[in-house]
Design a protein around this motif. Sequence first.
Motif, mmCIF file in Angstrom:
data_model
loop_
_atom_site.group_PDB
_atom_site.id
_atom_site.type_symbol
_atom_site.label_atom_id
_atom_site.label_comp_id
_atom_site.label_asym_id
_atom_site.label_seq_id
_atom_site.Cartn_x
_atom_site.Cartn_y
_atom_site.Cartn_z
ATOM 1 N N ASN A 129 0.855 -1.189 0.000
ATOM 2 C CA ASN A 129 0.000 0.000 0.000
ATOM 3 C C ASN A 129 0.891 1.239 0.000
ATOM 4 O O ASN A 129 1.501 1.581 1.013
ATOM 5 C CB ASN A 129 -0.906 0.002 1.233
ATOM 6 C CG ASN A 129 -1.814 1.233 1.291
ATOM 7 O OD1 ASN A 129 -1.753 2.101 0.416
ATOM 8 N ND2 ASN A 129 -2.649 1.308 2.310
ATOM 9 N N PRO A 130 0.972 1.965 -1.122
ATOM 10 C CA PRO A 130 1.882 3.116 -1.202
ATOM 11 C C PRO A 130 1.435 4.299 -0.340
ATOM 12 O O PRO A 130 2.180 5.260 -0.182
ATOM 13 C CB PRO A 130 1.853 3.482 -2.687
ATOM 14 C CG PRO A 130 0.536 2.998 -3.177
ATOM 15 C CD PRO A 130 0.230 1.754 -2.378
ATOM 16 N N PHE A 131 0.228 4.220 0.229
ATOM 17 C CA PHE A 131 -0.287 5.325 1.044
ATOM 18 C C PHE A 131 -0.124 5.072 2.549
ATOM 19 O O PHE A 131 -0.503 5.906 3.357
ATOM 20 C CB PHE A 131 -1.780 5.557 0.736
ATOM 21 C CG PHE A 131 -2.049 5.875 -0.710
ATOM 22 C CD1 PHE A 131 -1.941 7.174 -1.187
ATOM 23 C CD2 PHE A 131 -2.366 4.868 -1.603
ATOM 24 C CE1 PHE A 131 -2.164 7.463 -2.526
ATOM 25 C CE2 PHE A 131 -2.591 5.138 -2.944
ATOM 26 C CZ PHE A 131 -2.487 6.444 -3.406
ATOM 27 N N ARG A 132 0.457 3.936 2.897
ATOM 28 C CA ARG A 132 0.493 3.562 4.311
ATOM 29 C C ARG A 132 1.404 4.460 5.131
ATOM 30 O O ARG A 132 1.278 4.527 6.353
ATOM 31 C CB ARG A 132 0.901 2.093 4.465
ATOM 32 C CG ARG A 132 2.349 1.782 4.149
ATOM 33 C CD ARG A 132 2.585 0.280 4.142
ATOM 34 N NE ARG A 132 3.982 -0.029 3.891
ATOM 35 C CZ ARG A 132 4.881 -0.248 4.829
ATOM 36 N NH1 ARG A 132 4.529 -0.167 6.092
ATOM 37 N NH2 ARG A 132 6.129 -0.526 4.524
ATOM 38 N N LYS A 133 2.330 5.163 4.496
ATOM 39 C CA LYS A 133 3.246 6.027 5.241
ATOM 40 C C LYS A 133 2.792 7.490 5.250
ATOM 41 O O LYS A 133 3.502 8.360 5.732
ATOM 42 C CB LYS A 133 4.655 5.923 4.661
ATOM 43 C CG LYS A 133 5.297 4.556 4.905
ATOM 44 C CD LYS A 133 6.746 4.538 4.452
ATOM 45 C CE LYS A 133 7.393 3.195 4.750
ATOM 46 N NZ LYS A 133 8.814 3.169 4.342
ATOM 47 N N PHE A 134 1.611 7.726 4.693
ATOM 48 C CA PHE A 134 1.060 9.076 4.677
ATOM 49 C C PHE A 134 -0.190 9.138 5.549
ATOM 50 O O PHE A 134 -1.002 8.210 5.552
ATOM 51 C CB PHE A 134 0.698 9.509 3.250
ATOM 52 C CG PHE A 134 1.884 9.598 2.338
ATOM 53 C CD1 PHE A 134 2.622 10.775 2.256
ATOM 54 C CD2 PHE A 134 2.286 8.500 1.571
ATOM 55 C CE1 PHE A 134 3.733 10.852 1.418
ATOM 56 C CE2 PHE A 134 3.390 8.574 0.733
ATOM 57 C CZ PHE A 134 4.113 9.746 0.665
ATOM 58 N N LEU A 135 -0.347 10.232 6.262
ATOM 59 C CA LEU A 135 -1.501 10.408 7.134
ATOM 60 C C LEU A 135 -1.940 11.868 7.059
ATOM 61 O O LEU A 135 -1.118 12.780 7.176
ATOM 62 C CB LEU A 135 -1.115 10.028 8.570
ATOM 63 C CG LEU A 135 -2.159 10.111 9.674
ATOM 64 C CD1 LEU A 135 -1.849 9.079 10.751
ATOM 65 C CD2 LEU A 135 -2.194 11.497 10.311
ATOM 66 N N THR A 136 -3.232 12.091 6.832
ATOM 67 C CA THR A 136 -3.760 13.453 6.807
ATOM 68 C C THR A 136 -4.395 13.742 8.159
ATOM 69 O O THR A 136 -5.375 13.101 8.543
ATOM 70 C CB THR A 136 -4.816 13.625 5.698
ATOM 71 O OG1 THR A 136 -4.224 13.306 4.437
ATOM 72 C CG2 THR A 136 -5.330 15.054 5.653
ATOM 73 N N PHE A 137 -3.813 14.695 8.873
ATOM 74 C CA PHE A 137 -4.251 15.035 10.226
ATOM 75 C C PHE A 137 -5.014 16.360 10.172
ATOM 76 O O PHE A 137 -4.441 17.402 9.856
ATOM 77 C CB PHE A 137 -3.017 15.142 11.134
ATOM 78 C CG PHE A 137 -3.328 15.366 12.587
ATOM 79 C CD1 PHE A 137 -4.434 14.790 13.189
ATOM 80 C CD2 PHE A 137 -2.493 16.159 13.364
ATOM 81 C CE1 PHE A 137 -4.702 14.990 14.538
ATOM 82 C CE2 PHE A 137 -2.753 16.365 14.713
ATOM 83 C CZ PHE A 137 -3.856 15.787 15.299
ATOM 84 N N ILE A 138 -6.307 16.294 10.452
ATOM 85 C CA ILE A 138 -7.173 17.471 10.389
ATOM 86 C C ILE A 138 -7.540 17.858 11.816
ATOM 87 O O ILE A 138 -8.138 17.078 12.537
ATOM 88 C CB ILE A 138 -8.449 17.169 9.585
ATOM 89 C CG1 ILE A 138 -8.090 16.640 8.193
ATOM 90 C CG2 ILE A 138 -9.330 18.406 9.476
ATOM 91 C CD1 ILE A 138 -9.250 16.011 7.465
ATOM 92 N N TYR A 139 -7.171 19.064 12.223
ATOM 93 C CA TYR A 139 -7.375 19.443 13.618
ATOM 94 C C TYR A 139 -7.707 20.923 13.725
ATOM 95 O O TYR A 139 -7.477 21.710 12.823
ATOM 96 C CB TYR A 139 -6.113 19.148 14.439
ATOM 97 C CG TYR A 139 -4.893 19.921 13.960
ATOM 98 C CD1 TYR A 139 -4.628 21.199 14.452
ATOM 99 C CD2 TYR A 139 -4.027 19.387 13.010
ATOM 100 C CE1 TYR A 139 -3.532 21.915 14.009
ATOM 101 C CE2 TYR A 139 -2.928 20.098 12.558
ATOM 102 C CZ TYR A 139 -2.684 21.357 13.064
ATOM 103 O OH TYR A 139 -1.603 22.079 12.609
#
Length: 402
Positions: A129-139
Motif C-alpha cells: 500500500n503506497p499510502f500507508r506512510k502518509f496520514l492526513t491530520f485534520i485538527y
Amino acid sequence: GNYPSVYVNGERIYSKECVVFLNSVNNIVNIIKQTELKPEEVNIIVGNSEDNDKQIAKIGAGFTRGRIPLKGETHKTFTFCTSTAYAGCDFYSTNAATFVISDCNRPNTAVDIATELVQIAGRQRLACNPFRKFLTFIYNVNTEEITQDEFNENLENKVNVTLDEIKENNNANKLLKAKRIKDFMRIPERIRYQDSYTMYDEEKDEFVFNRLAYVNEQYCFDVQKFNYQNGVMIKRQLQDSNFDVSENQTYAVYEEQLKHLIKKESFVDRMQAYCEYRSKQGLIVNLAMLTLEGKYPELKYYYDALGGDRIKALNYKEKQLINEMHIVETKDKVRYELRQTIHVGDRLETSVIQSVLQQTYDKFHFTKSAKATDLREFYEMHPVKIPTADGRKNGWEIRGVL
C-alpha cells in the motif's frame, strides 16, 4: 472521483479507499447522513454497545456496526473508526489513505499526538500500500473555553457528588437500591459519567467509584488543553513523535466543509456562511460553498434572486427571505403586465400612471398603495408636461425598460 494519488516506479497509483479516524459516533452518523453515503460504501467500526447500535440504526436501513476486514477480505470505500475500536487493530487494504480528525473543543474527541496518533499511523499493515506512510491530520486549536482552575473546581465538585451518591445508593433499602441499579444501567455509556464517577459493580453488588473514568477525564482535558494551544505547538509535537511534517501543510481546506457536515446548524448560520463564501474567491471557500449548495440548494436560489446585501438586510432569516421572494415574484408579474400597457415613447399623466399601477397591484394581490414614481422600478422615466383640454398637466415620458 477526485482520488489521492502517488507515483510508484513511474506508475500513478490511486487511493480508492480511506479510513477516517474520528472519535465521535455522533459525528460519524451525521457525516454519513449528510453526505448520503450508502450502506455498501461504508464500514462503521465503533465500540460494541447498545447505544452505538441505536445511533447507527438512525442513519437508515442497512447501516450496522461493522468489523475490521481480515487479510484478503474486501474493504469498503469509506471506513469510519473510533478509538474504542482501533487499539491494536490492523488494516490490510492495498490502497487505503488515512485521515484523522481531531476536535479539541470536545475533550473526548481530541487525539493524543504522542500515543493515539502514533498508533493510528501504524494501522495500515500491507507494504504494497503506497499510502500507508502518509496520514492526513485534520485538527483545530484550543479555544480555551474553560481554564485549569475551573476544570479543577468542576472535578472536585464531581468527586464530592460521587462520594455522596455512592453512600446514599448503597445504604438505600433493597427496593430503592434495585431501582437505582436499573436507572444506572439504562444510562447510555457515552453520557454515563458526565455528572459523577459512580459505577455499579455487579460482582460486589454495590456502587463504587470509577477511578478509570476519573483519570480519563483528567487525561482528556490535558490533551485538549495543552496539546492544541496553537498550530506551532502541534507541529512541534508531531516532530517530537517522529512524524515527518516537511510536506506542504494546507490550512483550513477541510475545515469549512466539515463544519457544515458535522454540526447541526440553523438556517441563519448556513445562509450567512454561504453569503460569505459567495463574496470571496479561492479553492477553500469554493469547496465549502459547493458542499453547502449540494446539501441545501435553496441557499443558491435565494442568493441568485436577492443578492448578498439584501439577504444580510433581512438578517438571513428564512421566513423573511420567503416573503421577499414572494414580493420579487409578484413584481415580476407586475412588470410583465405593465409592459402590455405602457410602452417606450408613451407620455402619460401622473394620475393615469398611478391608476394603471394600482389596478395591476390589485390584480396580483400586491398590498401596496400605488404612486406614479413606483414606475421607476420598471422603466426609465423623465418628467414632462402633458397638454390636455384643461391645460398642461404633470406627467412622465417612458424612455426605456428596466
